[in-house]
Write an enzyme that holds these catalytic residues in place. Structure first.
Site, PDB file in Angstrom:
ATOM      1  N   CYS A 108       0.829  -1.206   0.000  1.00  0.00           N
ATOM      2  CA  CYS A 108       0.000   0.000   0.000  1.00  0.00           C
ATOM      3  C   CYS A 108       0.872   1.269   0.000  1.00  0.00           C
ATOM      4  O   CYS A 108       1.484   1.586  -1.008  1.00  0.00           O
ATOM      5  CB  CYS A 108      -0.981  -0.020   1.175  1.00  0.00           C
ATOM      6  N   HIS A 152      -3.753  -5.114   0.772  1.00  0.00           N
ATOM      7  CA  HIS A 152      -3.209  -5.632   2.040  1.00  0.00           C
ATOM      8  C   HIS A 152      -3.333  -7.157   2.094  1.00  0.00           C
ATOM      9  O   HIS A 152      -4.412  -7.686   2.396  1.00  0.00           O
ATOM     10  CB  HIS A 152      -3.947  -5.008   3.223  1.00  0.00           C
ATOM     11  N   GLU A 199      -2.129  -9.093   4.304  1.00  0.00           N
ATOM     12  CA  GLU A 199      -2.080  -9.576   5.690  1.00  0.00           C
ATOM     13  C   GLU A 199      -3.446  -9.750   6.324  1.00  0.00           C
ATOM     14  O   GLU A 199      -3.590 -10.448   7.333  1.00  0.00           O
ATOM     15  CB  GLU A 199      -1.207  -8.642   6.541  1.00  0.00           C
TER      16      GLU A 199
END
Length: 510
Positions: A80, A168, A170
């Site tokens: 990002c 993202h 994660e």
């Protein structure tokens, strides 16, 4: 550590999550603030990840560290903001998004030859959270992923193992996010995935033996997971040269002091139990403010710990159960936290003790501490225990503290926690407890009118306590527990259940 991944933190709410995902792959990683990037020794580093950020690269005060000490030399992944930062540095354009991109998106294009996108499905769902978009990239950037609205959702820089992704990986909303992370960590960085709880125990015990030698170490046990695992690790290294002190502050759960002390002795620890209930009740007398309670408890703990510590001759080290989130908090991007909870640890011990600090768990997250504890064979009574606040029941009694109020809350809490275990709900809840409210209500028991205390039951589900949802416990269970509390605990005639999540509420009431 032979292998390490560095995560540079630019202030993203997801930074810790990146580290946790890497650890799930049995790879060791560390989080460092972006402004300390030039202080890191990169000699053993296998790769670097740049986190997201609340900033825009176009902001005047946007974080823009020098990346030259590792970029192009070891694998690098920008997530990002990290991706936008590298594009901006190279002369690409990062502009405000026409529509703010937040939420689920699908990868409509993928480079099948890229190592980062290996085993990723076309149209794979990812999570976007950004207000800017990379609109153009320099010639040396190869676009490896895109969505319908984000042309540059992923790129690689030619001639380098340097990658950027706009989404993202994660977060769980990125359904194949862990595959992206594994592709980078294992395939691109070449990590061996050998950092396991067993290897951690073996390495840590060896290091502790070297560091501590024949020195004496003192440790304040709380009955919780962190201090218990720290104690067993150190005990494995130095045996009876570890002196543990377990102080009963009168604010523990019902019968907890005796049960936990017994567990410690069965674990072979060198433990002294101290009954200091009266000292704590006296220190808390008349105090109603939550932070004032914490300070009174912290000071009394320090005083009692100091008295016991001085009974042991030649102590050189103070052991603490500090874990990695505590360390991250103290070196955050925005500097040390303005208010460290005064009960959090025993960092305020008198300076005249002149002890060196040893913190064997300071590289671990809470779930990793539990896994290490399992390897060490620690009793599940301690290992599976819900988190419990440092000040104990003092911050679950709203208003002033009296011995009678503690007794009432202990009885209520015991019925609630025992009920969760009987109904096999305890392990499905992350944290549970009861709160004694400074409220009385009218009730009817038999033919008598009563005017007694209200208690609130609280149970939440969470992974790390940073966010939490209220637990949807079965009505039948809540009805039984409420009935049992009102029938058995003198002084309580009403039970309520807290259905607030964090945020906006907190887990504890004070």
């Amino acid at each position: 550590m032979n292998e390490v991944i560095i995560v540079l933190d630019f202030g993203s709410q997801y930074t810790q999550l990146i580290a946790r995902r890497i650890r799930e792959l049995n790879v060791y990683c560390e989080i460092h603030p972006f402004n300390k990037a030039d202080k890191i020794d990169y000699s053993g580093v296998k790769g670097v990840i740049l986190s997201g950020s609340p900033y825009s690269v176009r902001d005047e005060n946007a974080p823009k560290p020098d990346l030259s000490s590792f970029k192009g030399k070891i694998p690098l992944l920008g997530v990002c903001y990290g991706a936008q930062l590298m594009a901006d540095y190279a002369g690409g354009k990062v502009l405000p998004s026409k529509i703010r991109e937040y939420g689920r998106a699908n990868l409509s294009s993928l480079d099948p030859n890229s190592r980062l996108t290996k085993n990723i499905s076309l149209n794979s769902q990812v999570w976007m959270s950004h207000g800017d978009t990379i609109t153009t990239v320099p010639d040396e950037f190869e676009i490896i992923a895109g969505t319908k609205s984000v042309h540059v959702a992923g790129y690689k820089i030619k001639g380098e193992e340097t990658y950027g992704i706009q989404f993202h990986p994660e977060v769980t909303h990125s359904l194949e996010g862990l595959t992206f992370i594994k592709n980078f960590i294992v395939d691109i960085c070449g990590c061996s995935q050998s950092w396991t709880p067993d290897s951690f125990v073996e390495t840590t015990v060896k290091d502790l033996k070297l560091k501590l030698g024949n020195d004496k170490v003192i440790l304040g046990l709380s009955g919780g997971v962190d201090s218990s695992v720290a104690a067993v690790l150190i005990s494995k290294a130095i045996g009876d040269n570890l002196y543990c002190i377990f102080i009963d502050n009168g604010l523990l759960r019902k019968n907890e002091y005796a049960m936990v002390l017994d567990s410690y002795k069965h674990m072979g620890l060198n433990v002294v139990g101290v009954d200091a209930k009266k000292e704590f009740y006296n220190a808390l007398s008349g105090i109603t403010d939550a932070e004032a309670k914490r300070k009174a408890i912290g000071k009394t703990f320090i005083d009692m710990f100091d008295i016991e510590a001085h009974k042991i001759q030649g102590v050189k080290w103070l052991a603490q159960g500090t874990i990695y989130p505590d360390v991250i908090e103290s070196i955050s991007v925005n500097g040390p936290s303005a208010t460290i909870k005064s009960h959090h640890n025993v960092g305020g011990l008198p300076e005249n003790m002149k002890l060196k600090i040893v913190e064997p768990l300071k590289s671990l997250f809470k779930d990793e501490v539990r896994r290490v504890g399992k390897v060490l064979g620690i009793d599940n009574l301690i290992l599976g225990r819900h988190p419990f606040p440092g000040p104990g029941l003092a911050i679950r009694i709203l208003g002033d503290i009296t011995e009678d109020k503690v007794r009432v809350l202990q009885e209520v809490d015991d019925i609630f926690i025992s009920g969760l275990k009987t109904f096999e709900l305890y392990d499905k809840v992350w944290q549970a407890g009861a709160i004694l409210l400074p409220v009385r209500s009218v009730g009817v028991m038999g033919d008598e009118r009563t005017y007694e205390n209200v208690v609130c039951l609280r149970a939440v589900s969470s992974t790390d306590g940073m966010t939490a949802d209220w637990s949807h416990l079965p009505y039948e269970f809540l009805a039984r527990v409420s009935n049992e509390i009102i029938n058995k605990v003198k002084g309580v005639n009403r039970v309520v259940y807290d259905i607030s999540s964090k945020p906006p509420a907190t887990i504890e009431w004070e």
